[in-house]
Design an enzyme around this catalytic site. Structure first.
Site, short mmCIF file in Angstrom:
data_model
loop_
_atom_site.label_atom_id
_atom_site.label_comp_id
_atom_site.label_asym_id
_atom_site.label_seq_id
_atom_site.Cartn_x
_atom_site.Cartn_y
_atom_site.Cartn_z
CB SER A 768 -0.94 -0.05 1.19
OG SER A 768 -1.95 0.91 1.05
CG ASP A 845 -6.77 -2.14 -4.45
OD1 ASP A 845 -7.57 -1.47 -3.78
OD2 ASP A 845 -5.58 -2.30 -4.13
CG HIS A 878 -5.59 -2.04 -0.69
ND1 HIS A 878 -4.80 -1.63 -1.73
CD2 HIS A 878 -4.98 -1.59 0.43
CE1 HIS A 878 -3.75 -0.97 -1.26
NE2 HIS A 878 -3.85 -0.94 0.05
#
EC number: 3.4.14.5
Length: 924
Positions: A768, A845, A878
């Site tokens: 991330s 995502d 994600h």
């Protein structure tokens, strides 16, 4: 922000929210703690020791520095010199044979050698007996876990990746659902599925204290786990009692929406009759977005198809509150970006304490552009495709405001239950529609406190609304540019303090976190419109997600703070006058604590999270005369596992970069040998206000890299991260990626100078924001220090990420175009100077769109850069979990890293064909 493999070793599905997490708090778990969402009274009350013997897990050792002295150790092979990299060269061992091997030895000489050898053996045995009896050495299995050991002896089991992925190293932890008694009794909690008990029971912690005379008896709310309606059987997933404990709101058939929100079928369960009825009369299959009790227990407000409705329990009549709900207009529930970045919740509805008003957000995202999320394997909607469209992916369009794009227009509305009308209160000086964020709503008696900021989060207003007169005014306005040029973080912890003249509180007030002394501190504002507070805390430390609770009877505020150390957490109490700040937890020992208070703050669940083996216990708070303590969890199995395994050696310390002290943790292999040269993996998250270096117990992927693979794994929290002062935090404003990557490179150069580090084998990885920082660091370093990198679900251009998170730190692309261009990962020529890097991303995502990775790949293609590997995961968000994807992520990280440190990627950099083997010709 992006979910991350977070500081608390937890993998979440969204960039970590940037306090202790990424832009959107860490979610799913590879974490070292597991929250039992079921209330845990059964654990509290069933056969639990009276005290937790913390002496079993004493904290030993001191923080390491860069030149710590190490004892000699057993030189057992790690994978560093073992099967992954090959053992020592045969030349290190004697390969010569004596030319006299075949000759006979003189008999007297042999006798003499036998006598001398026997004497030496006897001496060695006597010495060994003395050594063992003096306890100078113990095998590792005889020790409790020592998180600060600087050496490890013995030959225990190795930590494996399977153990980490299967959560075998996750500490057990439990949450307690505290509730207030019908008459305000403190210390009550909900217990679900307790041993030998009914399904849902109200218990009183005081019942276990023989000296307590006020304890309430147990009260069963629901006897059986399953209930029937119209000949169908249902199992509730969510159970919420009314305040009078006569009804329970149940949710069945729960279907997740985004991170926090879900759809469900709701029921009203009668405690007396033990019967359930649909919340929506005559529609037992109605799927709702939200339902919540009135504090007076006589009504429920709910949202269906983005419209709000009210049902009073004394009739089947449903009152429709709003009628403008649509795909673009939300009432009482947030849209995607408000759920993810502002409220951290699927709830945008707030009842007044007297049950006469409901405040709610109306969100209009008509002007917000859409982003398509494609699902190639699954159909999350649950809908069958139309005939002829079976071979097409399912596409979900979400309104996603990227940086600089139109934001949703959000207004706070009020519903008057008695009058039956909806109204709003216009206040002069409000932010324009596209420049307004409503971040917190707090009922204060018959008034409402509303926090709002401009869209770039550097100007904040606190507004006070009187719902009776339907008027309001701004009571505080703060421009952070006048303080330090940073930003306001969103908080949902503001506490209303009602007036109590007999108890020394003549006026209403509230406790809030404000910027003070280069950090976050607690302030008490009274009366409500007074902009000048009483400071409750101050000094060279910060409060964390505070306040935790307020004891109105004793005028005490409880909070968690970094007062002892920026990488520790302790609990404190302070009077509303700002006097007598005292610790609740034992500050004489290192510790990282979390705490959950009962509704009256007379009791609390204390969670010790490290550095030793985690434990939990329920206590009475220090000012409570009814003393109480019970252990909830000791994690004995985890302690036993720690004894039997070779865990990494964790060295904590600070390094100085440009005059700033940055926290680090260096994880060394269990049999660290200062005479070897170790490769190093740098793991980081680095997001604004995040923290990865903590004094918590963790056996995670980084631990496996050190203890299982035999490498060194280092984490450094650079500038921009949390709890090292706002001056070092806000330096990144407008320039994400610049200072963070600078600090990671400086740290790598610092480690590269150490004698036990192989400077040619340095790698960096992150998820991330950590993935972004991996790529940005490789770009800025251009192969000078780091040779390898592994980036998972990275942002590559902040113009692709959501507006509310991004603009808080970068302002808008329109006002800061140079900053956005500089922050993007665009210098692919610099990336080509690294040996190799790995890129992974989930196709579905919804947080950090795959657009980020695909755009970078296109730039690499245009410049003919090929020194990378790519893995994508269909239908994964994600968190990357769909169809075994999470295991593949960590398998790939492991194998790719081993190949990197083995030099395999050097071999393929300029691949050449082998010579062709000559075909054997048949013989005649």
């Amino acid at each position: 922000m992006p979910s991350t493999y977070s500081d608390d070793n937890t993998l979440r599905s969204g960039l970590d929210r940037f306090r202790d997490h990424s832009p959107s708090q860490h979610r799913r778990s590879m974490s070292q703690e597991t929250d039992s969402t079921v209330s845990t009274t059964s654990i509290v009350f069933d056969r639990i020791q009276e005290r937790l013997d913390t002496k079993e897990f004493p904290a030993r050792g001191t923080d390491g520095d860069d030149n710590d002295s190490l004892k000699d150790e057993l030189n057992n092979d790690d994978l560093e010199t073992g099967p992954f990299l090959g053992n020592a060269s045969p030349s290190s061992r004697s390969n010569q044979r004596s030319s006299a091997d075949g000759q006979r030895m003189d008999r007297s000489l042999r006798r003499w050698l036998f006598i001398v050898s026997g004497a030496l053996v006897a001496t060695w045995v006597i010495g060994l007996i003395f050594f063992v009896s003096s306890k100078a050495y113990k095998p590792s299995s005889s020790f409790a876990h020592d998180p600060q050991a600087t050496v490890t002896h013995g030959s225990g089991k190795k930590v494996t990746l399977d153990q980490v992925l299967n959560n075998e190293w996750r500490a057990k932890s439990h949450s307690i659902s505290w509730i207030a008694g019908v008459n305000g009794e403190d210390g009550l909690l909900l217990e679900k599925e307790g041993a030998n008990k009914d399904y849902l029971v109200v218990e009183d912690v005081r019942a276990q204290n023989p000296s307590s005379v006020e304890a309430s008896k147990s009260k069963t709310l629901i006897k059986d786990k399953l209930f029937e309606f119209a000949n169908k059987t249902y199992w509730p997933t969510v159970t919420v009692p009314s305040r009078d404990l006569k009804k329970v709101l149940l949710a069945t058939d729960v279907q997740n929406n985004w991170r926090h929100s879900y759809y469900a079928v709701y029921w009203i369960f009668d405690v007396e009759t033990q019967q359930a009825e649909p919340l929506v009369p005559y529609d037992a299959d109605a799927r709702l977005q939200l339902a919540s009790w009135s504090p007076t227990s006589d009504a429920i407000v709910y949202t269906r198809d983005n419209n709000m409705f009210l049902r009073k329990l004394d009739s089947d009549k449903i009152v429709q509150i709003t009628r403008d709900g649509s795909a673009d207009v939300f009432n009482g529930v947030p849209d995607w970006v408000y759920e993810e970045e502002v409220l951290a919740s699927g709830v945008a509805t707030w009842w007044s304490e007297d049950g006469n008003y409901v405040a709610f957000l109306r969100t209009n995202e008509t002007g917000v552009p859409e982003y398509p999320i494609q699902y190639f394997v699954s159909r999350p909607s649950g809908e069958e495709p139309k005939p002829g469209e079976e071979n097409y992916p399912e596409v979900r369009q979400i309104k996603y405001p990227k940086a600089g794009a139109h934001n949703p227009i959000v207004d706070l509305k009020f519903y008057d239950v008695k009058r039956g009308d909806v109204f709003s209160v216009d206040i002069s000086g409000r932010f324009a529609d596209d420049d307004r964020l409503i971040t917190e709503v707090i009922w204060a008696g018959k008034q409402v406190l509303i926090k709002e900021t401009n869209r770039v989060s550097d100007v904040m207003r606190v507004v006070l609304v009187d719902v009776g007169s339907r008027t309001g005014k701004a009571v505080r306005t703060v421009d952070v540019n006048d303080i330090d040029g940073g930003w306001f973080e969103i908080s949902h912890k503001t506490k209303f303090i009602p007036a109590d003249p007999a108890n020394g509180r003549p006026d209403d007030g509230y406790v809030d976190t404000i910027i003070h002394n280069n950090g976050d501190h607690l302030a008490y504002f009274t009366p409500l419109d007074n902009p000048n507070p009483i400071m409750l805390t101050s000094g060279d430390y910060e409060v964390v997600d505070a306040p935790s609770a307020v004891d109105l009877q004793r005028n005490l505020v409880y909070f968690v703070s970094t007062k002892e150390s920026s990488i520790q957490r302790h609990v404190y109490q302070v009077k509303l006058t700002g006097e007598d700040m005292t610790p609740v937890t034992d500050t004489s020992k290192e510790g990282y604590y979390a705490i959950s208070f009962s509704t009256g703050a007379g009791y609390a669940l204390v969670s010790y999270q490290g550095p030793n083996i985690p434990w939990q216990k329920v206590i009475s708070t220090p000012s409570n005369p009814d003393k109480y303590e019970h252990v909830v969890e000791e994690n004995k199995d985890l302690a036993e596992a720690a004894k039997k395994h070779e865990l990494p050696i964790n060295i904590y310390g600070t390094i100085n970069v440009d005059g700033v002290e940055l926290n680090y943790i260096e994880r060394r292999p269990p049999h660290f040998d200062k005479n070897k040269k170790y490769p190093v993996l740098f793991q980081q998250y680095s997001g604004p206000v995040s923290q990865t270096v903590k004094k918590t117990f963790a056996v995670d992927f980084q631990s496996f890299v050190a203890a299982g693979l035999g490498y060194i794994c280092v984490t450094v929290d650079g500038r921009g991260t949390g709890f090292i002062g706002r001056k070092n935090r806000v330096i990144i404003r407008g320039n994400l990626g610049t200072w963070e990557s600078h600090d990671q490179i400086a740290a790598a150069k610092h480690w590269a100078q150490k004698d036990y580090i192989d400077e040619d084998r340095l790698a960096i990885w992150g998820w991330s924001y950590g993935g972004y920082m991996t790529l940005k660091t490789l770009e800025q370093d251009a192969g000078q220090t780091f040779k390898y990198g592994m980036a998972v679900a990275p942002v590559t251009d902040w113009r692709f990420y959501d507006s509310i998170y991004t603009e808080r730190y970068m302002r808008t692309p329109q006002t800061n175009p140079e900053g956005y261009e500089s922050a993007a990962v665009t210098n692919v020529t610099a990336l080509s100077q690294n040996v190799r890097f790995l890129l992974m991303h989930g196709v579905a995502d919804d947080n950090v769109h795959m657009q980020n990775s695909l755009t970078l790949l296109d730039a690499l293609d245009q410049r003919s850069v090929e020194n990378y590997d790519v893995q994508v995961f269909p239908d994964s968000d994600h968190g990357i979990y769909f169809h075994n994807a999470n295991r593949i992520v960590f398998d790939k990280l492991t194998n790719w890293l081993v190949n990197a440190f083995n030099g395999e990627w050097l071999k393929i950099a300029n691949a050449q064909p082998n010579g062709m083997k000559r075909r054997a010709l048949p013989t005649a």
